[in-house]
Design an enzyme around this catalytic site. Sequence first.
Site, PDB file in Angstrom:
ATOM      1  N   LYS A 199      29.800 -14.980 -67.689  1.00 37.06           N
ATOM      2  CA  LYS A 199      29.604 -15.585 -66.369  1.00 37.06           C
ATOM      3  C   LYS A 199      30.579 -15.007 -65.342  1.00 37.06           C
ATOM      4  O   LYS A 199      30.255 -14.919 -64.151  1.00 37.06           O
ATOM      5  CB  LYS A 199      29.757 -17.098 -66.462  1.00 37.06           C
ATOM      6  CG  LYS A 199      28.512 -17.814 -66.978  1.00 37.06           C
ATOM      7  CD  LYS A 199      27.382 -17.740 -65.971  1.00 37.06           C
ATOM      8  CE  LYS A 199      26.234 -18.645 -66.309  1.00 37.06           C
ATOM      9  NZ  LYS A 199      25.169 -18.610 -65.279  1.00 37.06           N
TER      10      LYS A 199
ATOM     11  N   TYR B  48      30.719 -16.986 -73.318  1.00 42.68           N
ATOM     12  CA  TYR B  48      29.912 -17.490 -72.206  1.00 42.68           C
ATOM     13  C   TYR B  48      30.685 -17.363 -70.894  1.00 42.68           C
ATOM     14  O   TYR B  48      30.168 -16.856 -69.889  1.00 42.68           O
ATOM     15  CB  TYR B  48      29.536 -18.948 -72.457  1.00 42.68           C
ATOM     16  CG  TYR B  48      28.931 -19.652 -71.260  1.00 42.68           C
ATOM     17  CD1 TYR B  48      27.625 -19.399 -70.859  1.00 42.68           C
ATOM     18  CD2 TYR B  48      29.683 -20.577 -70.520  1.00 42.68           C
ATOM     19  CE1 TYR B  48      27.076 -20.035 -69.755  1.00 42.68           C
ATOM     20  CE2 TYR B  48      29.135 -21.225 -69.419  1.00 42.68           C
ATOM     21  CZ  TYR B  48      27.835 -20.953 -69.037  1.00 42.68           C
ATOM     22  OH  TYR B  48      27.294 -21.582 -67.946  1.00 42.68           O
TER      23      TYR B  48
ATOM     24  N   GLU C 108      33.452 -23.006 -66.517  1.00 40.32           N
ATOM     25  CA  GLU C 108      33.996 -22.345 -67.707  1.00 40.32           C
ATOM     26  C   GLU C 108      34.683 -21.022 -67.370  1.00 40.32           C
ATOM     27  O   GLU C 108      35.223 -20.365 -68.249  1.00 40.32           O
ATOM     28  CB  GLU C 108      32.889 -22.111 -68.736  1.00 40.32           C
ATOM     29  CG  GLU C 108      32.322 -23.389 -69.346  1.00 40.32           C
ATOM     30  CD  GLU C 108      33.262 -24.077 -70.326  1.00 40.32           C
ATOM     31  OE1 GLU C 108      34.096 -23.367 -70.936  1.00 40.32           O
ATOM     32  OE2 GLU C 108      33.162 -25.303 -70.494  1.00 40.32           O
TER      33      GLU C 108
ATOM     34  N   THR D 226      30.066 -21.157 -63.053  1.00 36.79           N
ATOM     35  CA  THR D 226      30.416 -22.256 -63.945  1.00 36.79           C
ATOM     36  C   THR D 226      31.905 -22.551 -63.937  1.00 36.79           C
ATOM     37  O   THR D 226      32.731 -21.655 -63.702  1.00 36.79           O
ATOM     38  CB  THR D 226      29.986 -21.909 -65.387  1.00 36.79           C
ATOM     39  OG1 THR D 226      30.494 -22.898 -66.307  1.00 36.79           O
ATOM     40  CG2 THR D 226      30.545 -20.562 -65.814  1.00 36.79           C
TER      41      THR D 226
END
Length: 344
Positions: free
Chosen positions: A158, A154, A131, A129
């Site tokens: 990840k 999150y 992010e 991701t």
Amino acid sequence: MSAKRALITGITGQDGSYLAEFLLDKGYEVHGLVRRTSSFNRQRIDDLYFKKHKDAWLHYGDMTDMNSLLHVVSVCKPDEVYNLAAQSHVQISFEVPYYTALSDAIGVQNLLESIRILGLHSKFYQASTSELFSGAPGEAPQNEKTPFKPRSPYGVAKLYGYEISRIYREAYGFFVCNGILFNHESPRRGSNFVTRKITRGVVDVVQGKQDHIPLGNLHAHRDWGYAPEYVESMYLMLQQPTPEDYVVATGETHSVREFAEKAFAHAGIEVRWEGEGVEEKGIDTKTGKAVVVVDPQFFRPNEVDHLCGDASYAKEKLGWQPTVTFEALVSLMMEAELKGEGTL
């Protein structure tokens, strides 16, 4: 020659449903991992293939339960594994950080370890991701060499998934690819994600079901693409002679405010903006009523402000590049919403 066999975790989600379609069209036998829930959540796949396609199978399991993963992987013996399962809502990850870590970090390790224990040679795609990046000024566009500095539970989970995938590639010779996919949307996006919240909210405002759309940070910038195009990149990564990691993005960035503006324009409503900060509002120029308001409850404790991806390596190595523009993405999502075709 028998068909290739793929296992997709997260198959009931936006990406999983599109990937299942894509692989079935290519002649794959597709197996999907689903969690047991009290409410049925398979609307994205039930009307597609899993009621009528002989090469599609579903198996109960959970990323936090390694025994179930061992069982499913042993039954499927997949040629390719696409790990799309995750607690994927960034703001919610602040509220359930432990579960996010279990599913998005340890879950990846559980799945990789299941393949290792069973002695399989499955190619493995890990859904990474944007992010992972901090979104700090001066760090855009982000590419495969941009330093990671996640700003949410999150993102941290990840990052573990990204690194443990790399370690299994280096330590055990696994064919593992991390796809660092920037935001990608569609009518199948869940309605608690900001793009669907906007398109759904616009239709509800037009139909008089609500007065306005409450949103958080209107000035967060994201690189938004079209999900069906992005799942093709996942497939392409696993068809290469050697495993690598790739950024997948459009190379353009747009604000949440701009997305709302375009969505309302598609419904024939021109919006002008007034105020600043929590007092900022989007005003319908014809009626003078506020159709967008800022609600602090939707602010994240930590914000990634500016994401814009550089997918030039994916273009060079995979031959992949996006074709759906930002404006076209908003339009197709709005058209589906107006027709009542969006996922609940």
